[in-house]
Motif scaffolding. Structure first.
Motif, PDB file in Angstrom:
ATOM      1  N   TRP A  77       0.657  -1.274  -0.079  1.00 28.23           N
ATOM      2  CA  TRP A  77       0.063  -0.214  -0.079  1.00 28.23           C
ATOM      3  C   TRP A  77       0.918   1.205   0.057  1.00 28.23           C
ATOM      4  CZ3 TRP A  77      -5.143   0.843  -0.497  1.00 28.23           C
ATOM      5  CH2 TRP A  77      -5.931  -0.369  -0.346  1.00 28.23           C
ATOM      6  N   GLY A  78       0.130   2.398  -0.830  1.00 30.35           N
ATOM      7  CA  GLY A  78       1.028   3.496  -0.746  1.00 30.35           C
ATOM      8  C   GLY A  78      -0.092   4.728  -0.806  1.00 30.35           C
ATOM      9  N   ALA A 105      -6.216   7.121  -5.819  1.00 34.15           N
ATOM     10  CA  ALA A 105      -6.016   8.595  -6.074  1.00 34.15           C
ATOM     11  C   ALA A 105      -6.629   9.217  -7.495  1.00 34.15           C
ATOM     12  CB  ALA A 105      -4.705   8.827  -6.011  1.00 34.15           C
ATOM     13  N   GLY A 106      -7.523   8.060  -7.721  1.00 37.07           N
ATOM     14  CA  GLY A 106      -8.282   8.527  -9.237  1.00 37.07           C
ATOM     15  C   GLY A 106      -8.275   7.435 -10.160  1.00 37.07           C
ATOM     16  N   VAL A 107      -8.823   7.695 -11.333  1.00 35.27           N
ATOM     17  CA  VAL A 107      -8.722   6.685 -12.418  1.00 35.27           C
ATOM     18  C   VAL A 107      -7.448   6.544 -13.146  1.00 35.27           C
ATOM     19  CG1 VAL A 107     -10.084   5.862 -14.394  1.00 35.27           C
ATOM     20  CG2 VAL A 107     -11.442   6.779 -12.602  1.00 35.27           C
ATOM     21  N   THR A 160       4.864   2.149 -13.088  1.00 36.58           N
ATOM     22  CA  THR A 160       4.345   3.441 -12.891  1.00 36.58           C
ATOM     23  C   THR A 160       2.731   3.402 -13.302  1.00 36.58           C
ATOM     24  OG1 THR A 160       4.887   4.484 -14.980  1.00 36.58           O
ATOM     25  CG2 THR A 160       6.373   4.878 -12.846  1.00 36.58           C
ATOM     26  N   THR A 161       1.755   4.139 -12.955  1.00 37.48           N
ATOM     27  CA  THR A 161       0.480   4.195 -13.416  1.00 37.48           C
ATOM     28  C   THR A 161       0.240   5.754 -13.518  1.00 37.48           C
ATOM     29  OG1 THR A 161      -0.476   4.482 -11.250  1.00 37.48           O
ATOM     30  CG2 THR A 161      -0.411   2.485 -12.138  1.00 37.48           C
ATOM     31  N   THR A 162      -0.632   6.341 -14.536  1.00 40.80           N
ATOM     32  CA  THR A 162      -0.670   7.555 -14.791  1.00 40.80           C
ATOM     33  C   THR A 162      -2.290   7.821 -14.460  1.00 40.80           C
ATOM     34  OG1 THR A 162       0.893   7.851 -16.335  1.00 40.80           O
ATOM     35  CG2 THR A 162      -0.808   9.511 -16.507  1.00 40.80           C
ATOM     36  N   LEU A 163      -2.503   8.920 -13.474  1.00 38.27           N
ATOM     37  CA  LEU A 163      -3.988   9.050 -13.224  1.00 38.27           C
ATOM     38  C   LEU A 163      -4.630   9.968 -14.283  1.00 38.27           C
ATOM     39  CD1 LEU A 163      -3.270   9.300  -9.392  1.00 38.27           C
ATOM     40  CD2 LEU A 163      -4.024   7.349 -10.690  1.00 38.27           C
ATOM     41  N   HIS A 164      -6.090   9.989 -14.331  1.00 34.74           N
ATOM     42  CA  HIS A 164      -6.773  10.950 -15.089  1.00 34.74           C
ATOM     43  C   HIS A 164      -6.549  12.306 -15.073  1.00 34.74           C
ATOM     44  CE1 HIS A 164      -9.482  11.018 -11.716  1.00 34.74           C
ATOM     45  NE2 HIS A 164      -9.936  12.244 -12.250  1.00 34.74           N
ATOM     46  N   THR A 168       1.072  10.834 -11.303  1.00 38.56           N
ATOM     47  CA  THR A 168       1.884   9.661 -11.677  1.00 38.56           C
ATOM     48  C   THR A 168       2.204   8.790 -10.193  1.00 38.56           C
ATOM     49  OG1 THR A 168       2.979  10.540 -13.723  1.00 38.56           O
ATOM     50  CG2 THR A 168       3.984   8.862 -12.555  1.00 38.56           C
ATOM     51  N   CYS A 169       1.858   7.635 -10.321  1.00 39.52           N
ATOM     52  CA  CYS A 169       1.977   6.896  -9.158  1.00 39.52           C
ATOM     53  C   CYS A 169       3.233   5.911  -9.175  1.00 39.52           C
ATOM     54  CB  CYS A 169       0.962   6.310  -8.565  1.00 39.52           C
ATOM     55  SG  CYS A 169      -0.418   7.499  -8.145  1.00 39.52           S
ATOM     56  N   GLN A 170       4.040   5.765  -8.487  1.00 37.01           N
ATOM     57  CA  GLN A 170       5.137   4.619  -8.512  1.00 37.01           C
ATOM     58  C   GLN A 170       4.368   3.122  -7.943  1.00 37.01           C
ATOM     59  OE1 GLN A 170       7.674   6.044 -10.678  1.00 37.01           O
ATOM     60  NE2 GLN A 170       8.729   4.341  -9.421  1.00 37.01           N
ATOM     61  N   VAL A 171       4.632   2.148  -8.551  1.00 33.98           N
ATOM     62  CA  VAL A 171       4.541   0.881  -8.025  1.00 33.98           C
ATOM     63  C   VAL A 171       5.494   0.728  -6.619  1.00 33.98           C
ATOM     64  CG1 VAL A 171       4.468  -1.678  -8.226  1.00 33.98           C
ATOM     65  CG2 VAL A 171       3.632  -0.119  -9.934  1.00 33.98           C
ATOM     66  N   GLU A 172       4.807   0.267  -5.644  1.00 32.61           N
ATOM     67  CA  GLU A 172       5.476  -0.211  -4.318  1.00 32.61           C
ATOM     68  C   GLU A 172       6.303  -1.476  -4.222  1.00 32.61           C
ATOM     69  OE1 GLU A 172       5.835   1.775  -1.639  1.00 32.61           O
ATOM     70  OE2 GLU A 172       4.928   3.469  -2.563  1.00 32.61           O
ATOM     71  N   VAL A 173       6.592  -2.020  -5.343  1.00 28.90           N
ATOM     72  CA  VAL A 173       7.461  -3.067  -5.588  1.00 28.90           C
ATOM     73  C   VAL A 173       7.100  -4.441  -4.660  1.00 28.90           C
ATOM     74  CG1 VAL A 173       9.858  -3.861  -6.172  1.00 28.90           C
ATOM     75  CG2 VAL A 173       9.422  -1.786  -6.272  1.00 28.90           C
TER      76      VAL A 173
END
Length: 181
Positions: A77-78, A105-107, A160-164, A168-173
């Protein structure tokens, strides 16, 4: 195992029926020195991915029990949400991954994920990618299967993921391992 033996015998019988009859041999009173019969088995471990899937569909090879010999799923979790990965033993040196994320944090409108793995027994390492754009969703789950060889396999999820809204969110590995047979 029995299914593999029976399938091998059935294939041998069909093949033998197509062979020409050998020439007649003079009869003698002598007994044969030895008669050896051995089943021919399909080498399920040596098949490429497409051939293995075909052999499983036809019942020539069997996958290991679902979820067998796997470590507990790792969830991290982050502030953006969570990421997860699991690895499962399919038998014959094959592994199956389940991985993904959930955003709070969003779509998510795109992601770039890398799944890395190392077989500690054979010292072979590799990775595969999962990059997607244009499918907005707050959560993602996927599966992937391939040959990795027999041994202890450790795996991790990066990316990483990009939100609408542009974040940008980093995966917590997260990491997981399984004994692949």
């Amino acid at each position: 195992m029995l299914r593999n033996v029976l399938a091998g015998l059935a294939m041998f019988g069909a093949f033998a029926a197509m062979l020409p009859t050998p020439p007649a041999v003079a009869e003698t009173d002598r007994e044969p020195d030895a008669t050896v019969r051995a089943a021919m088995l399909l080498d399920c471990a040596g098949l490429n991915d497409d051939a293995f899937d075909y052999a499983v569909d036809k019942g020539y090879c069997e996958k290991a029990a679902e979820g067998g010999d796997s470590a507990p799923q790792d969830v991290r979790w982050g502030v953006c949400g969570y990421s997860h990965i699991s690895i499962y033993n399919e038998g014959y040196g094959r592994a199956r991954w389940e991985y993904g994320y959930g955003s709070i944090a969003g779509v998510v409108i795109s992601h770039e994920l890398t799944i890395r793995w190392t077989n500690a027994d054979t010292e072979v390492s590799d990775s595969f990618w999962d990059n997607t754009k244009g499918i907005p969703s707050p959560a993602y789950h996927s599966e992937y299967s391939r040959s990795v060889g027999r041994g202890e396999v450790v795996t991790s999820l990066w990316g990483t993921t990009t939100l609408h809204w542009g974040g940008t969110c980093q995966v917590e590995v997260p990491t997981a391992y399984a004994k692949i047979t």
